[in-house]
Scaffold this motif. Structure first.
Motif, short mmCIF file in Angstrom:
data_model
loop_
_atom_site.label_atom_id
_atom_site.label_comp_id
_atom_site.label_asym_id
_atom_site.label_seq_id
_atom_site.Cartn_x
_atom_site.Cartn_y
_atom_site.Cartn_z
N TYR A 163 0.52 -1.39 0.07
CA TYR A 163 -0.21 0.64 -0.26
C TYR A 163 0.84 1.31 -0.36
CZ TYR A 163 -4.22 -2.83 1.08
OH TYR A 163 -4.91 -3.80 1.03
N ALA A 164 2.25 0.83 0.12
CA ALA A 164 2.69 2.22 -0.34
C ALA A 164 2.76 3.51 -1.49
CB ALA A 164 4.42 1.78 -0.62
N ARG A 165 2.31 4.35 -1.06
CA ARG A 165 1.58 5.37 -1.97
C ARG A 165 1.70 7.25 -2.13
NH1 ARG A 165 -2.40 3.18 0.93
NH2 ARG A 165 -4.17 4.80 2.41
N ILE A 166 1.13 7.57 -2.83
CA ILE A 166 0.49 9.13 -2.21
C ILE A 166 -0.49 9.34 -3.09
CG2 ILE A 166 2.43 9.76 -4.40
CD1 ILE A 166 2.53 12.52 -3.46
N GLU A 167 -1.10 10.18 -1.90
CA GLU A 167 -2.02 11.00 -2.80
C GLU A 167 -2.47 12.20 -2.84
OE1 GLU A 167 -6.32 8.49 -0.82
OE2 GLU A 167 -4.60 7.09 0.21
N VAL A 168 -2.90 13.29 -3.32
CA VAL A 168 -3.28 13.92 -3.27
C VAL A 168 -4.55 14.38 -4.38
CG1 VAL A 168 -1.97 16.48 -4.81
CG2 VAL A 168 -0.34 14.01 -4.36
#
Length: 346
Positions: free
Chosen positions: A275-280
């Protein structure tokens, strides 16, 4: 140096004794209680059955800890391997011919034999599981010596000079979509498994429950998982994230999103796991990039680096609220107008 080594040795011996003696005592008490229930005429009800299983596991746990604490390590590994092979062979023999061997003995002796036989199953299973883990760890360490471990992407100074940038592959995917896909695949896989069990009823009934689970895992679960991950990885695109002095720049393929900090509404950053991620979200952009599901380049791991300290300072000075979850693994910044989420961060 010698004193430190001696101190470490004393600690190791003390810990090993605790992890060996305590399980042996507990296992002995539980098995004696199980034997007592059996001799009193309890016809293998759930409570004495649990006593047998847990008591047997305690003995296996104690043996594994004893071999792990042996010096040199090779002696413990050899003993572990030998006992695992012998116990496996003895247990298979007893299961096949044990009933005939104890038939002439009195009921009390047969009852004790049944208790010991049932207790030997979890003990042997734990010893074999630990042996498999030991072998796997040996090969993993040997391979690690041959090739360097993959490293996470690192922050670099951006060419413009006003911030840091990190480059990584990612899959553009929303967490909600991923969750729905996993649920759908689980349901479909379960239905396929049920259909397969019904179609191969005669074969499955002869397998036994453990072999049936292994069979379904190999024929249904593993192929579905491999196909699902392959489909996701085909959607991998090169991405960049850069934190400038007053804006966030996110590149997805050939598209670049510029989000000034004053227009940034939401930022979530997770470094590790699938689930390593970036949400912007902000300035018309609504992005969710999973690095943990993408195919990483050779020599790199599928994860994100930790956020630089300057990012924390700039966003907090801009009025953002910092939230941490999963023991600090998930970092979330919310703008002044963004309501706090009640759902847990993943």
């Amino acid at each position: 140096m010698t004193e430190e080594t001696a101190a470490e040795a004393r600690v190791r011996v003390k810990v090993t004794r605790t992890l060996v003696r305590t399980p042996l005592v507990v296992g002995t008490v539980l098995l004696l209680a199980a034997i007592g229930f059996t001799l009193l005429g309890d016809d293998l009800s759930i409570f004495p059955f649990l006593l047998m299983l847990v008591g047997g596991w305690c003995f296996g746990f104690a043996f594994v800890n004893a071999t792990l604490g042996m010096v040199p390590t090779r002696n413990g590994a050899i003993l572990h391997l030998g006992v695992a092979i012998v116990l496996g062979a003895v247990l298979a023999f007893v299961v096949e011919f044990g009933g005939d061997l104890i038939e002439p003995f009195p009921d009390e002796v047969r009852g004790i034999a049944v208790v010991l036989q049932l207790a030997a199953i979890p003990a042997t299973g734990w010893i074999w599981l630990a042996l498999i883990g030991r072998i796997t760890d040996f090969f993993a360490r040997r391979d690690a010596k041959k090739r360097p471990s993959p490293v996470a992407p690192e922050w670099e100074r951006e060419e413009s000079g006003d911030g840091s940038i990190v480059r990584f592959p990612a899959v553009e995917l929303r967490l909600r979509t991923l969750t729905q896909a996993i649920v759908g695949i689980t349901v479909v896989g379960g239905l396929l498994g049920v259909a397969l069990v019904i179609a191969l009823d005669d074969i499955v009934m002869r397998m036994g429950p453990r072999m049936m689970i292994l069979f379904l895992g190999i024929t249904v679960a593993l192929p579905v998982y491999l196909v699902f991950t392959a489909i996701l990885r085909r959607r991998t695109v090169p991405c960049t994230v850069a934190f400038g002095n007053d804006e966030l720049r996110v590149g997805v393929g050939d598209e670049l999103h510029r989000i000034p900090f004053r227009e940034l509404e939401f930022l979530r950053w997770r470094c590790r796991s699938d689930y390593a991620r970036i949400e912007v979200r902000g300035a018309g952009a609504d992005l969710s990039l999973f690095a943990g599901l993408a195919k990483p380049p050779r020599g790199f791991s599928a994860e994100l680096p930790a956020l630089p300290r300057r990012v924390y300072r700039r966003l907090e000075l801009a009025g953002f609220t910092l939230e941490k979850a999963r023991r600090g693994e998930v970092i979330t910044f919310r703008g002044p107008s963004e309501p706090a989420s009640r759902a847990p961060a993943h």
